[in-house]
Design an enzyme around this catalytic site. Structure first.
Site, short mmCIF file in Angstrom:
data_model
loop_
_atom_site.label_atom_id
_atom_site.label_comp_id
_atom_site.label_asym_id
_atom_site.label_seq_id
_atom_site.Cartn_x
_atom_site.Cartn_y
_atom_site.Cartn_z
N GLN A 1 0.86 -1.37 0.08
CA GLN A 1 0.04 0.09 0.07
C GLN A 1 0.81 1.20 -0.04
OE1 GLN A 1 -3.57 0.39 -0.22
NE2 GLN A 1 -2.87 -1.84 -1.00
N HIS B 1 1.51 3.17 -3.26
CA HIS B 1 0.43 3.72 -4.23
C HIS B 1 0.60 5.11 -4.24
CE1 HIS B 1 -2.57 0.87 -5.21
NE2 HIS B 1 -2.48 0.37 -4.18
N GLU C 1 -9.18 1.17 5.36
CA GLU C 1 -9.59 0.60 4.08
C GLU C 1 -9.30 -1.08 4.09
OE1 GLU C 1 -8.73 1.47 -0.79
OE2 GLU C 1 -7.21 2.01 0.91
N HIS C 2 -8.07 -1.38 4.22
CA HIS C 2 -7.53 -2.63 4.20
C HIS C 2 -7.45 -3.09 5.50
CE1 HIS C 2 -6.72 -1.19 0.14
NE2 HIS C 2 -7.61 -2.05 -0.37
N ASP D 1 -7.25 -7.23 -4.32
CA ASP D 1 -6.72 -5.97 -5.19
C ASP D 1 -7.13 -6.66 -6.78
OD1 ASP D 1 -6.61 -3.68 -3.92
OD2 ASP D 1 -4.27 -3.47 -4.05
N HIS E 1 -54.41 14.39 2.98
CA HIS E 1 -53.97 13.02 3.31
C HIS E 1 -55.15 12.21 3.93
CE1 HIS E 1 -49.92 14.63 2.21
NE2 HIS E 1 -49.38 13.41 2.47
#
Length: 842
Positions: free
Chosen positions: A667, A670, A736-737, A770, A829
């Site tokens: 990661q 990235h 996230e992970h 991934d 109504h």
């Protein structure tokens, strides 16, 4: 295109200097001291594997184009822009070039024993978008006629240094001026060439005429020499002292007129003692002249002299004007403040002997760089919005270094205060409001001008010149040509991801009878039109195309528009093209960034409008998604908020240090803003040290180590005493992970409350999720896993409810509804129910 391309070693400084005035030169060896502004480099070695880093360094250092043999070029295609790459081919290997290679270079250097014009012409027709350079392997000295003939078919002759001379042409050598002038032909009766004389920065000084003789002398001496129609050769400044140093000589597109760029000395070019024959200089050139004059003659005590003499005062003024420019809002204010900043900045440059031409050369050299810095502001300039409360100071982080140890920051959760624990849960601050302001002009332009704006922005940001922005199916087979191993890998990934997402697709409506005669139901319908953003940037991402395209396909979306930045030649990577074919994309938008998001949100002449936009991207993409989802005119939603990629790894005594390090780095590579966290459960010092050693060892072996050097020092190791503490910290962080390197990893999953996706056990690397295990990798970041799920089949569907009530059912339910409507004061109504109940009683 230059008349010819000299192949030189740079050893003969006088010859090299003269050649550099008339166009690019081809270096036969890596440069040491001599590097002209426009230098190509011939690298004939077919060393395997290709050292991509060394080639990028050469391009970053100022080499304009690399010329590589076919075997070497194949190893760098996709990593080096086509406009910087030329293919070296022998006659026998010309037919071995694939379409992929052909589209990934901007030129071909053909080595041939003879100057066979028909053969060379056929090669140029095969490489239709490339420049053709021809190098004869015979020892025969080229003639002016050879140069003219090759230029006539669009090719450029390469002439070795040994065959060039500054002296008169002979059977053994050709004079460089004769070679340069060979294809240049005047259309005037007197045979002279109209010549524009300009400064180094392209500002016109005057119009003169040149002859073959005057051009030759200028090339050889480096001085401005022209042809007077009345008095013959005119050596500029010979009597007035206003001499010129020639920087470059260029022919126009028709090869019948010239431009001289010069450094003008003395009073100026014009006989009226002005810089230009057309008018006095204005703008930046005028300011430069004034400042240069005042540097020499400004009286003591004057403001400009104070600026030159007092470095602290000048520094303060530059910072003051920069701040005022940042605060300016209207067009007039921005122009006014920018002018002030230019004045003080140019004062600094003049004092240091730096000219506008020097600045432009620096800009040009930076534009040539292949590797890019992240562009983040230095910490002292990262200013928060005045209206926002100042956040608590972040944990101290090491300043990223170009070299040295690659280390994370270590904290002990047991010894941390509540405030320190809260800081460990923080991500880097995302200035979404500032980014939205930056992308708004781009979005507005695409909304107003449609395809024309898309084409302009693609040329500006992706450096790709397009005539059309969208590809519609059926997609050309040649656009999806892939090596067998990549083709097969994509097929396996497609199968696994499709199987998992298809299992999420529940077509059975939900039907509940809430009371006798009252039946409520819910059923799913696909979102009709979806836009999928697949980033380009530093990597090709067919995996993202799979992760977004497959659930859209499974959900039954009628239109799937896939947007991805084009390559410099305007094409889309074959990997992404193949995935688009597999998932049944209805259109491919060749655009990236905010402009692609805007095109899908509002639609253009050719880009279909979509109802929901999915996909990750950089901060420009994220800001544009946030902007359009809040515009009621767009009527578009987005998948989720997005931020930099992140992973949290929980590791105990059973964890393999190499596995843990690999997961962290997967990661960290990235981007420089990625964040990785290791939660160490009662790890001994030697175990933790082994993980850190593995991080550095593995990082140094990776191509993206420069990115890792910046992301790892921003990342943390958090020491905890128990697994319970580790999972509690993870749930608060909401990664996230989440990767579990634990002794009983599977048993801990039920305790996970907040995470995008969980990877269980030592043999479940995040990379599998991934790419190909089947789960989706488009996941919530920045702590949004507390509220959002990752992309799934349901993300591409909406659910509609219905109800059906019988007369008997309304008899029982109606009074309840009427009572509640009366309670809220909504008589209509209540009436809608009572009018039916009255009908039933009659």
């Amino acid at each position: 295109m230059s008349s010819f391309l000299p192949l030189i070693s740079g050893a003969d400084a006088e010859l090299s200097g003269a050649l550099s005035r008339i166009g690019p030169v081809l270096l036969s060896s890596q440069p040491s001291d001599f590097l002209p502004d426009h230098a190509y480099l011939l690298l004939e070695s077919s060393k395997e594997p290709v050292d991509l880093g060394a080639l990028v360094h050469l391009l970053d250092s100022g080499i304009e184009k690399l010329i590589l043999p076919l075997s070497s070029a194949k190893g760098v295609i996709g990593s080096i822009p086509p406009e910087r790459l030329v293919l070296l081919l022998d006659v026998a290997s010309a037919s071995a070039v694939s379409d992929k290679v052909r589209s990934s270079v901007s030129g071909v250097l053909l080595r041939t024993p003879t100057l066979d014009l028909d053969f060379i012409s056929s090669i140029s027709q095969f490489f239709t978008k490339s420049s053709i350079y021809v190098l004869s392997t015979s020892n025969e000295v080229p003639t002016a006629s050879n140069i003219r003939q090759l230029r006539g078919i669009g090719a450029t002759l390469v002439v070795p240094e040994a065959q060039l001379t500054l002296e008169a042409s002979s059977p053994k050598q050709i004079n460089i001026a004769d070679a340069y002038l060979a294809p240049i032909v005047s259309d005037r009766p007197d045979g002279l060439f109209p010549t524009i004389v300009a400064t180094e920065t392209g500002h016109s000084l005057g119009l003169v005429y040149s002859s073959n003789e005057s051009v030759k002398e200028s090339i050889l001496t480096g001085k401005g020499v022209y042809q007077s129609r009345k008095h013959g050769l005119w050596r500029k400044g010979e009597t007035s002292g206003a001499t010129q140093d020639v920087v470059s000589i260029r022919a126009d597109c028709d090869s019948d007129s010239l431009e001289f760029r010069v450094v003008q000395h003395g009073a100026g070019f014009c006989h009226l003692n002005r810089e230009s024959c057309f008018a006095e200089a204005s703008g930046l050139p005028a300011l430069e002249r004034v400042l240069a004059s005042r540097l020499e003659s400004a009286p003591e005590g004057s403001y400009t002299r104070r600026l030159f003499n007092d470095a602290d005062l000048l520094r303060s003024k530059i910072m003051e004007e920069a701040d005022e420019l940042c605060r300016a809002e209207t067009k007039e204010d921005v122009a006014f403040e920018a002018a002030d900043l230019f004045y003080f900045a140019l004062t600094k440059c003049t004092a240091a002997g730096v000219s506008i031409a020097d600045i432009e050369r620096s800009l040009d050299n930076k534009a040539k760089r292949i590797s890019r810095r992240p562009g983040n502001a230095k910490p002292q300039w990262e200013q928060k919005k005045e209206s926002a409360p100042a956040p608590a100071p972040a944990p101290p982080a090491q300043k990223p270094k170009v070299d040295g140890p690659i280390r994370m920051n270590t904290y002990d959760l047991v010894q941390s205060s509540t405030e320190e624990r809260a800081q460990l849960l923080r991500r880097p601050v995302l200035k979404s409001d500032e980014m939205i302001e930056k992308v708004k002009p781009i979005v507005d332009e695409v909304r107003k001008r449609g395809d024309a704006a898309l084409i302009d922005f693609t040329a500006k940001f992706d450096r790709a010149k397009l005539s059309s922005t969208v590809i519609f199916p059926p997609f050309a087979q040649e656009s999806m040509q892939l090596p067998d191993n990549i083709h097969d890998a994509i097929d396996v990934a497609y199968s696994n991801i499709h199987k998992f997402h298809d299992a999420q697709n529940n077509d059975t409506p939900l039907v509940v009878e809430t009371m006798p005669g009252v039946v409520c139901s819910r059923f799913a319908r696909p979102i009709a039109r979806v836009g999928l953003y697949v980033p380009g940037g530093t990597a090709i991402l067919p995996s993202t195309a799979l992760m977004l395209g497959i659930p859209a396909q499974v959900a039954g979306c009628k239109e799937i528009v896939l947007a991805t930045p084009p390559r410099p030649d305007g094409s889309i990577s074959p990997e992404v093209m193949y995935v688009a074919h597999l998932v049944g994309a209805s259109a491919i938008l060749k655009a990236g960034g905010a402009q692609a998001v805007a095109a899908m949100a509002y639609g253009t002449e050719t880009v279909p409008k979509v109802d929901k936009i999915f996909g990750p991207g950089n901060q420009w993409v994220t800001a544009a998604k946030m902007l359009v989802q809040n515009d009621t005119d767009a009527l578009v939603s987005i998948d989720m908020p997005a931020g930099p990629s992140e992973v949290l790894v929980i590791a105990d005594h059973t964890a393999n240090p190499a596995f843990v390090a690999a997961d962290l780095l997967s990661q960290a590579e990235h981007g420089v803003d990625s964040q990785v966290v290791l939660v160490a459960v009662h790890l001994k010092a030697d175990h933790l040290a082994a993980i850190e050693q593995e991080v550095e060892k593995q990082a140094l072996a990776l191509e993206r180590v420069d990115i890792i050097r910046q992301s790892i020092p921003k990342s943390n190791i958090v020491k905890v005493a128990t697994v319970e503490e580790a999972i509690a910290f993870s749930n608060d962080y909401a990664p996230e992970h989440l990767i579990l390197h634990l002794e009983q990893a599977k048993e801990q999953v039920e305790r996970i409350e907040n995470a995008g996706s969980v990877f269980v056990g030592p043999y479940t690397p995040e990379s599998c999720g991934d790419y190909a295990s089947g789960t989706n990798h488009t996941l919530p970041t920045n702590g949004y896993a507390r509220q959002f799920s990752g992309v799934n089949t349901n993300s591409f569907q909406k659910h509609i409810t219905s109800q059906e009530i019988t007369a008997a059912g309304l008899g029982k339910l109606g009074p309840v509804v009427a009572t509640l409507a009366d309670c809220e004061g909504l008589g209509a109504h209540a009436n809608a129910v009572r009018i039916r109940l009255q009908e039933l009683q009659n």
